[in-house]
Design an enzyme around this catalytic site. Structure first.
Site, PDB file in Angstrom:
ATOM      1  N   CYS A   1      28.505  25.201  35.973  1.00 20.67           N
ATOM      2  CA  CYS A   1      28.147  24.423  34.460  1.00 20.67           C
ATOM      3  C   CYS A   1      28.678  23.018  34.585  1.00 20.67           C
ATOM      4  CB  CYS A   1      28.242  24.945  33.226  1.00 20.67           C
ATOM      5  SG  CYS A   1      30.001  24.958  32.759  1.00 20.67           S
TER       6      CYS A   1
ATOM      7  N   GLU B   1      34.925  29.744  36.892  1.00 15.89           N
ATOM      8  CA  GLU B   1      35.577  28.778  37.558  1.00 15.89           C
ATOM      9  C   GLU B   1      36.414  28.035  36.846  1.00 15.89           C
ATOM     10  OE1 GLU B   1      32.442  29.279  36.725  1.00 15.89           O
ATOM     11  OE2 GLU B   1      31.047  28.333  37.917  1.00 15.89           O
TER      12      GLU B   1
ATOM     13  N   CYS C   1      34.424  30.071  31.734  1.00 15.95           N
ATOM     14  CA  CYS C   1      33.682  30.467  32.809  1.00 15.95           C
ATOM     15  C   CYS C   1      34.509  31.037  33.979  1.00 15.95           C
ATOM     16  CB  CYS C   1      33.092  28.989  33.423  1.00 15.95           C
ATOM     17  SG  CYS C   1      31.601  28.586  32.260  1.00 15.95           S
TER      18      CYS C   1
ATOM     19  N   ASN D   1      34.284  35.101  34.205  1.00 17.24           N
ATOM     20  CA  ASN D   1      34.174  34.581  32.779  1.00 17.24           C
ATOM     21  C   ASN D   1      34.535  35.355  31.850  1.00 17.24           C
ATOM     22  OD1 ASN D   1      31.905  36.566  33.790  1.00 17.24           O
ATOM     23  ND2 ASN D   1      30.740  35.826  32.406  1.00 17.24           N
ATOM     24  N   ILE D   2      35.033  34.871  30.750  1.00 19.81           N
ATOM     25  CA  ILE D   2      35.806  35.711  29.759  1.00 19.81           C
ATOM     26  C   ILE D   2      35.033  35.474  28.187  1.00 19.81           C
ATOM     27  CG2 ILE D   2      38.095  36.104  28.369  1.00 19.81           C
ATOM     28  CD1 ILE D   2      39.199  35.268  31.023  1.00 19.81           C
TER      29      ILE D   2
HETATM   30  N1  THU Z   1      29.211  31.176  33.386  1.00 20.52           N
HETATM   31  C1  THU Z   1      30.145  31.189  34.443  1.00 20.52           C
HETATM   32  O1  THU Z   1      31.367  31.922  34.144  1.00 20.52           O
HETATM   33  N2  THU Z   1      30.208  30.185  35.369  1.00 20.52           N
HETATM   34  C2  THU Z   1      29.163  29.566  35.513  1.00 20.52           C
HETATM   35  O2  THU Z   1      28.938  29.019  36.524  1.00 20.52           O
HETATM   36  C3  THU Z   1      27.867  29.529  34.858  1.00 20.52           C
HETATM   37  C4  THU Z   1      27.949  30.350  33.428  1.00 20.52           C
HETATM   38  C5  THU Z   1      29.382  32.379  32.292  1.00 20.52           C
HETATM   39  C6  THU Z   1      29.480  31.942  31.063  1.00 20.52           C
HETATM   40  C7  THU Z   1      28.961  32.953  30.332  1.00 20.52           C
HETATM   41  O3  THU Z   1      29.807  33.872  30.028  1.00 20.52           O
HETATM   42  C8  THU Z   1      27.783  33.404  31.323  1.00 20.52           C
HETATM   43  O4  THU Z   1      28.058  33.113  32.335  1.00 20.52           O
HETATM   44  C9  THU Z   1      26.385  33.234  30.578  1.00 20.52           C
HETATM   45  O5  THU Z   1      26.244  31.785  30.345  1.00 20.52           O
END
Ligand code: THU
Length: 147
Positions: free
Chosen positions: A91, A55, A53, A42-43
């Site tokens: 998500c 993914e 995210c 995630n960035i």
């Molecule tokens: N996030 C993801 O990268 N993947 C997920 O499946 C759920 C949420 C990240 C987005 C954000 O940077 C952090 O998690 C909190 O929501």
């Protein structure tokens, strides 16, 4: 590559997470049909909404390099700086991106609460009745046929 090895790739990908706002770091490892593994993290962003995210990072890296067919994705996440200890499900937006590039009846989503605690789902179970490219293709075909 087996699911345990892919989970280990996702754990390694999580090391690169940029999450200074949520302090929730996520890693993903996406296996394509040629056996390549695409890592994503995630960035986040100070403006919040541009956050990507893990993914989607993995998918966009892969697609931008020419990959189009995917087999399975492993996802891990949790509080920054701590080992994973709970499931991190994708998500809704990420599920929709998976729907764009994957066959929901066969694409697998692997979640891990630890390197050896693994659960596997089919995309069609995580996104029932998903709207995808086939819906637009079917509509365009009907229009072309004058129906
Ligand atoms: N996030 C993801 O990268 N993947 C997920 O499946 C759920 C949420 C990240 C987005 C954000 O940077 C952090 O998690 C909190 O929501």
């Amino acid at each position: 590559m087996d699911e345990v090895a892919l989970v280990r790739e996702a754990i390694a990908a999580r090391e690169e997470a940029y999450a200074p706002y949520s302090h929730f770091s996520v890693g993903a490892a996406l296996l394509d049909s040629k056996g390549r593994v695409w890592r994503g993290c995630n960035i986040e962003n100070a403006s919040y909404t541009p956050t990507n995210c893990a993914e989607r990072t993995a998918f966009f890296k892969a697609v931008s390099e020419g990959a189009r067919e995917f087999v399975v994705i492993a996802i891990v996440g949790g509080a920054e700086g701590l080992p994973i200890s709970n499931w991190c499900a994708p998500c809704g937006v990420c599920r929709q991106v998976m729907e764009e590039f994957c066959d929901p009846r066969s694409f697998r989503v692997v979640l891990a609460a630890s390197p050896r605690q693994i659960r596997t789902y089919l995309l069609e179970d995580l996104l029932p009745l998903g709207f995808g490219p086939h819906d637009l293709e079917a509509a365009a075909q009907r229009e072309a046929d004058g129906q």
